[in-house]
Write a protein that holds these residues in place. Structure first.
Motif, PDB file in Angstrom:
ATOM      1  N   ALA A 399      -5.476 -49.894  -3.348  1.00 59.22           N
ATOM      2  CA  ALA A 399      -6.384 -49.166  -2.557  1.00 59.22           C
ATOM      3  C   ALA A 399      -5.479 -47.797  -2.080  1.00 59.22           C
ATOM      4  N   VAL A 400      -6.431 -46.679  -2.175  1.00 59.53           N
ATOM      5  CA  VAL A 400      -5.600 -45.278  -1.911  1.00 59.53           C
ATOM      6  C   VAL A 400      -6.403 -44.791  -0.426  1.00 59.53           C
ATOM      7  N   PHE A 401      -5.777 -44.546   0.601  1.00 56.08           N
ATOM      8  CA  PHE A 401      -6.242 -43.792   1.707  1.00 56.08           C
ATOM      9  C   PHE A 401      -5.701 -42.611   2.253  1.00 56.08           C
ATOM     10  N   GLY A 402      -6.232 -42.028   3.047  1.00 52.69           N
ATOM     11  CA  GLY A 402      -5.731 -40.968   3.887  1.00 52.69           C
ATOM     12  C   GLY A 402      -6.054 -39.594   3.538  1.00 52.69           C
ATOM     13  N   PRO A 403      -5.911 -38.585   4.397  1.00 49.41           N
ATOM     14  CA  PRO A 403      -6.454 -37.294   4.091  1.00 49.41           C
ATOM     15  C   PRO A 403      -5.693 -36.197   3.243  1.00 49.41           C
ATOM     16  N   LEU A 404      -4.381 -36.811   2.891  1.00 53.06           N
ATOM     17  CA  LEU A 404      -3.617 -36.035   1.863  1.00 53.06           C
ATOM     18  C   LEU A 404      -3.448 -36.513   0.491  1.00 53.06           C
ATOM     19  N   ALA A 405      -4.505 -37.510   0.216  1.00 54.39           N
ATOM     20  CA  ALA A 405      -4.674 -38.083  -1.046  1.00 54.39           C
ATOM     21  C   ALA A 405      -5.001 -37.218  -2.235  1.00 54.39           C
ATOM     22  N   ASN A 406      -6.023 -36.469  -1.740  1.00 52.88           N
ATOM     23  CA  ASN A 406      -6.659 -35.611  -2.595  1.00 52.88           C
ATOM     24  C   ASN A 406      -6.921 -34.360  -2.025  1.00 52.88           C
ATOM     25  N   ALA A 407      -5.976 -33.768  -1.445  1.00 57.17           N
ATOM     26  CA  ALA A 407      -6.030 -32.277  -0.712  1.00 57.17           C
ATOM     27  C   ALA A 407      -5.229 -31.111  -1.475  1.00 57.17           C
ATOM     28  N   PRO A 408      -6.044 -30.805  -2.336  1.00 61.88           N
ATOM     29  CA  PRO A 408      -5.378 -29.743  -3.377  1.00 61.88           C
ATOM     30  C   PRO A 408      -4.956 -28.376  -2.670  1.00 61.88           C
ATOM     31  N   HIS A 409      -5.587 -28.049  -1.511  1.00 60.88           N
ATOM     32  CA  HIS A 409      -5.383 -26.895  -0.996  1.00 60.88           C
ATOM     33  C   HIS A 409      -4.036 -27.031   0.050  1.00 60.88           C
ATOM     34  N   ASP A 410      -4.230 -28.041   0.929  1.00 63.91           N
ATOM     35  CA  ASP A 410      -3.058 -28.365   1.772  1.00 63.91           C
ATOM     36  C   ASP A 410      -1.623 -28.906   1.102  1.00 63.91           C
ATOM     37  N   GLN A 411      -1.870 -29.495   0.005  1.00 62.04           N
ATOM     38  CA  GLN A 411      -0.615 -29.783  -0.692  1.00 62.04           C
ATOM     39  C   GLN A 411       0.197 -28.773  -1.096  1.00 62.04           C
ATOM     40  N   MET A 412      -0.290 -27.513  -1.186  1.00 62.07           N
ATOM     41  CA  MET A 412       0.404 -26.331  -1.857  1.00 62.07           C
ATOM     42  C   MET A 412       1.297 -26.156  -0.472  1.00 62.07           C
ATOM     43  N   GLY A 413       1.210 -26.237   0.713  1.00 61.07           N
ATOM     44  CA  GLY A 413       1.878 -25.953   1.979  1.00 61.07           C
ATOM     45  C   GLY A 413       1.576 -24.441   2.350  1.00 61.07           C
ATOM     46  N   THR A 414       2.559 -24.297   3.336  1.00 58.21           N
ATOM     47  CA  THR A 414       2.445 -23.052   4.257  1.00 58.21           C
ATOM     48  C   THR A 414       2.605 -21.830   3.347  1.00 58.21           C
ATOM     49  N   TRP A 415       2.158 -20.556   3.856  1.00 61.99           N
ATOM     50  CA  TRP A 415       2.608 -19.000   3.058  1.00 61.99           C
ATOM     51  C   TRP A 415       2.479 -19.316   1.732  1.00 61.99           C
ATOM     52  N   VAL A 416       1.105 -19.546   1.236  1.00 59.74           N
ATOM     53  CA  VAL A 416       0.800 -19.484  -0.368  1.00 59.74           C
ATOM     54  C   VAL A 416      -0.453 -18.631  -0.217  1.00 59.74           C
ATOM     55  N   PHE A 417      -0.142 -17.356  -0.632  1.00 62.79           N
ATOM     56  CA  PHE A 417      -1.409 -16.598  -0.746  1.00 62.79           C
ATOM     57  C   PHE A 417      -2.095 -16.369  -2.084  1.00 62.79           C
ATOM     58  N   ASP A 418      -1.409 -16.834  -3.368  1.00 62.65           N
ATOM     59  CA  ASP A 418      -1.777 -16.655  -4.263  1.00 62.65           C
ATOM     60  C   ASP A 418      -2.029 -17.814  -5.337  1.00 62.65           C
ATOM     61  N   GLY A 419      -1.477 -19.063  -4.761  1.00 69.11           N
ATOM     62  CA  GLY A 419      -1.781 -20.324  -5.488  1.00 69.11           C
ATOM     63  C   GLY A 419      -3.287 -20.748  -5.612  1.00 69.11           C
ATOM     64  N   ASP A 420      -3.690 -21.100  -6.512  1.00 75.35           N
ATOM     65  CA  ASP A 420      -5.316 -21.651  -6.711  1.00 75.35           C
ATOM     66  C   ASP A 420      -5.237 -23.064  -6.862  1.00 75.35           C
ATOM     67  N   LYS A 421      -5.970 -23.595  -5.593  1.00 78.65           N
ATOM     68  CA  LYS A 421      -5.998 -25.074  -5.468  1.00 78.65           C
ATOM     69  C   LYS A 421      -6.579 -25.757  -6.725  1.00 78.65           C
ATOM     70  N   ASP A 422      -7.578 -24.992  -7.592  1.00 81.03           N
ATOM     71  CA  ASP A 422      -8.243 -25.512  -8.698  1.00 81.03           C
ATOM     72  C   ASP A 422      -7.032 -26.017  -9.753  1.00 81.03           C
ATOM     73  N   HIS A 423      -5.764 -25.498  -9.535  1.00 77.78           N
ATOM     74  CA  HIS A 423      -4.950 -25.880 -10.461  1.00 77.78           C
ATOM     75  C   HIS A 423      -3.854 -26.991  -9.953  1.00 77.78           C
ATOM     76  N   THR A 424      -4.013 -27.411  -8.541  1.00 78.40           N
ATOM     77  CA  THR A 424      -3.233 -28.208  -7.879  1.00 78.40           C
ATOM     78  C   THR A 424      -3.688 -29.767  -8.526  1.00 78.40           C
ATOM     79  N   VAL A 425      -2.552 -30.602  -8.953  1.00 73.03           N
ATOM     80  CA  VAL A 425      -2.669 -31.880  -9.404  1.00 73.03           C
ATOM     81  C   VAL A 425      -2.383 -32.946  -8.176  1.00 73.03           C
ATOM     82  N   THR A 426      -3.354 -33.357  -7.704  1.00 74.43           N
ATOM     83  CA  THR A 426      -3.290 -34.394  -6.463  1.00 74.43           C
ATOM     84  C   THR A 426      -2.740 -35.773  -6.723  1.00 74.43           C
ATOM     85  N   PRO A 427      -2.053 -36.526  -5.985  1.00 75.35           N
ATOM     86  CA  PRO A 427      -1.794 -37.863  -6.293  1.00 75.35           C
ATOM     87  C   PRO A 427      -2.851 -38.408  -6.793  1.00 75.35           C
ATOM     88  N   LEU A 428      -4.088 -38.540  -6.225  1.00 75.21           N
ATOM     89  CA  LEU A 428      -5.179 -39.491  -6.675  1.00 75.21           C
ATOM     90  C   LEU A 428      -5.567 -39.145  -7.942  1.00 75.21           C
TER      91      LEU A 428
END
Length: 744
Positions: A399-428
């Motif tokens: 069972a997978v729960f929580g707001p950060l399991a599949n949050a590609p934008h937030d997973q990149m962290g602060t001060w990211v101007f050029d990263g693309d969330k579409d390329h982020t691979v989430t834990p889910l």
């Protein structure tokens, strides 16, 4: 044969040194020739940096020769257009330098710097910075405003995410690695970008952890703690540029601090690069009350040694009139321009001002993603593993729960101007991709984001958890909650995250909590309620696969905390290298729960500690668990009586006594027991990453130059003082067997 090889090597090394000296001499000659041709206005133009917000206006300013740099252009076509105006349509054709905040990756995003520091792997951190340089330079960016090497000891400060933590030694090592990665073997390589160490200096000590706030650091604290990483990157990494800090220390804003910029940076360290202000930090000296108006702010900044002004434009507006009024000298301006031109020549911008822009060939390359995944794996810290619940052993239902399991934008962290969330691979995504065919995976975020206050899904979560073999709960912070201007006074989980954890814990299903955050959070209760806890920071583009690899034992956790985790906000500031008081607590003191009623005033022992939370942190600096166990034994010193120019050899046996191959980060700490000034109870002096197979044992050696024990004492001179020293080698800052030696 050996003699001829040795002579050949000497000739080769001599040739390299001579070549470097010749190159430097050629650049200096070019600078002087160009400087003599420049008008005062053209010199002032080189000291002016523009923002890319309004490029149509910028094009006109550039064509007039009144700009030396533009920040935040990420389009190669626009960069080349601006560069053509500077090179082909101004009188002297001096190229621009394009800057950008490339903090922990450009397109391929790596863990936040605080997470990278948790790897204790400078070689891998250097590779990550090289990837960032390769990707960023392809758009025309040849200058990054990184690394941030502020010593940060207050997790309320949002920018702690950009730091390497609380320790001067670790920050120095990581800072050198990042600069070497950004700048490469040669700055003139088109894929190299100039580093910019920031913020000079003391910014991480902002009062209350509130961004931009004042600091009160003594000169001795500066020299023994806050300036250490800056000195190291200047002297050992050939740092190109430095950025002044926003804060005022002892009433003097950093952009007007002649002592730091002239006495220390230029005279003592012989820094040859240039100094840039932080964003509008020059005219902000008016807000500080240090300058009456922008003109006086420009005067103080130029005279203090700030070579280039970021965006606020006071130099362009007032420098000429200040020179006419004899408030600034022409040689001061000349020195600033020399420093700027030196870096432009070193970057090869005069020879190769334009960029090809082959971005599709370098963005998100497979080799870049592999480095990102490996660094994420090594940065994640295992904080708890009750009953060896991890690694997971073939669960049928997860069972997978929580707001950060599949949050590609937030997973990149602060001060990211050029990263693309579409390329982020989430834990889910990674979990389903790797195990979706063999394991039933039930995903319900329950909370949509970290601040969510909606509990309507809690009953559903409870029912799902009861039917699962294990619960994976992904909690933490959205990326917007850390970083610049994102200070917090409460470091508990936001929203109803703690309530969700408590709800799931009551189901009795094994609970693994994975935390993604930009800072240490106060998680004492949540750790107690979880069976296992992984602290993943904000792990970047490839954080998902890294987390899944750790959960299933494909990779054994090796990360160690680069920052102390307090039990609660009231313990802050809490860091391992503190001074010892005259009445130190020993851990046996009474607390709120066992103080007798009507106890006498002195019955608690008159020691320095908190009645409600003691003096111990939740987790100490350097802490991190593994799926295996390591045994330290047979620690030996080569000598116990040493001279100040000796090198002490320390050896020990390290054995993997568990069932998994693993990596231990062996840490060496020292303490000067009695000196002319009080010194920290422990200071990290060295560390090594040691890989061991199950059952394997290795002999580990450290070589500690006694000169590394030097500090700024009563007379404000750096030296080793004779006396007795203690030394520990262990797995964190509060462990290890103590051995002693003496320096005569």
């Amino acid at each position: 044969m050996k003699k001829s090889c040795f002579l050949a090597l000497l000739l080769f090394l001599f040739g390299l040194k001579a070549s470097a000296q010749t190159s430097s001499a050629v650049i200096e000659k070019k600078i002087e020739v160009l400087l003599k041709k420049m008008t005062l206005k053209e010199k002032i133009g080189q000291m002016n940096q523009l923002s890319a917000d309004d490029m149509e206006t910028n094009f006109k300013v550039i064509q007039q020769g009144m700009a030396g740099s533009v920040l935040s252009i990420t389009n190669p076509e626009i960069a080349n257009k601006a560069q053509r105006l500077a090179v082909e349509q101004t009188r002297l054709g001096i190229p621009l330098i394009f800057g950008r905040d490339v903090i922990h990756g450009f397109k391929t995003i790596f863990p936040i710097p605080l997470g990278q520091a948790a790897s204790f792997n400078p070689g891998l951190v250097e590779k990550a910075a090289r990837v960032a340089a390769v990707e960023a330079s392809e758009t025309g960016i040849r200058w990054t405003f990184a690394p941030m090497i502020d010593i940060a000891r207050d997790p309320r400060w949002g920018r702690i995410a950009e730091s390497c933590g609380e320790d001067p030694y670790l920050t120095s090592i990581m800072g050198i690695a990042m600069v070497n990665g950004f700048q490469g073997k040669n700055l003139s390589d088109p894929s190299s970008i100039a580093g910019c160490a920031k913020h000079f200096a003391g910014y991480g000590a902002a009062e209350g952890g509130r961004d931009y706030n004042t600091t009160a650091i003594t000169e001795r604290q500066f020299r023994n703690v806050y300036l250490v990483p800056f000195e190291q990157v200047v002297k050992k990494a050939n740092l190109a540029t430095i950025m002044t800090a926003f804060n005022a220390n002892d009433g003097i804003p950093s952009s007007g601090n002649e002592f730091l910029l002239k006495e220390v940076l230029r005279k003592e360290w012989n820094f040859r690069g240039f100094v840039v202000s932080d964003w509008a930090s020059i005219n902000e000296m008016v807000d500080h009350g240090f300058s009456s108006d922008n003109k006086e702010a420009a005067e103080k900044a130029i005279n203090a040694g700030v070579d280039m002004e970021m965006v606020s434009g006071t130099y362009v507006e007032y420098a000429e009139s200040l020179w006419k009024e004899k408030k600034i000298a022409i040689e001061t301006i000349n020195d600033a321009v020399r420093n700027i031109l030196r870096i432009k020549y070193s970057l090869g911008l005069f020879e190769n001002p334009y960029v090809k822009g082959n971005t599709k060939e370098v963005f998100y390359k497979e080799e870049h993603l592999k480095i990102a995944e490996k660094l994420a794996e090594e940065s994640i810290v295992l904080l708890k593993n009750e009953g060896q619940i991890l690694p997971l052993q073939k669960p049928k239902t997860i069972a997978v729960f929580g707001p950060l399991a599949n949050a590609p934008h937030d997973q990149m962290g602060t001060w990211v101007f050029d990263g693309d969330k579409d390329h982020t691979v989430t834990p889910l995504f990674a979990l389903k991709e790797k195990y979706g065919e063999n394991i039933t995976i039930i995903y319900e975020p329950i909370l949509k984001y970290s601040r969510d206050q909606d509990s309507t899904g809690f009953d559903k979560a409870r029912k799902i958890a009861k039917e699962a073999d294990v619960v994976l709960l992904f909690l933490g912070e959205e990326s917007i909650l850390s970083g610049e201007a994102h200070s917090l006074s409460d470091l508990n989980f936001q929203g109803l995250q703690s309530k969700l954890l408590e709800t799931l814990q009551k189901t009795k299903t094994p609970l693994v909590t994975i935390i993604m955050a930009g800072r240490p959070l106060t998680i004492e209760k949540e750790v107690t309620q979880s069976n296992a806890v992984l602290y993943a920071w904000h792990p970047g583009t490839m954080g998902g696969p890294a987390i899944i690899n750790l959960l299933f034992g494909i990779v054994n956790p090796s990360g160690k905390l680069p920052i102390t985790f307090p039990k609660n906000v009231g313990q802050i500031p809490m860091y391992y290298g503190h001074l010892k008081t005259g009445r130190p607590a020993n851990g046996s003191e009474l607390n709120l729960n066992n103080i007798p009623i009507e106890a006498s005033q002195t019955s608690l022992g008159n020691k320095s500690y908190y009645l409600d939370s003691g003096n111990e942190p939740l987790f100490p600096f350097g802490f991190g668990l593994s799926y295996t166990n390591f045994e330290y034994r047979e620690i030996a010193l080569s000598k116990t009586i040493l001279k100040k120019d000796d090198i002490l050899e320390i050896t020990l046996s390290l054995k993997n006594t568990g069932n998994y191959q693993g990596t231990e980060i062996v840490q060496l700490y020292a303490r000067d027991l009695a000196a002319s000034v009080a010194l920290p109870i422990r200071e990290l002096k060295a560390f090594q990453r040691i890989d061991l197979k199950a059952g394997e044992e290795k002999r580990v050696m450290f070589k500690l130059p006694i000169s590394d024990l030097a500090f700024y004492g009563m007379d404000m001179k750096k030296k080793v003082e004779a006396g007795k020293f203690d030394l520990w080698i262990g797995s964190n800052s509060i462990s290890g067997e103590k051995v002693s030696f003496e320096v005569k």
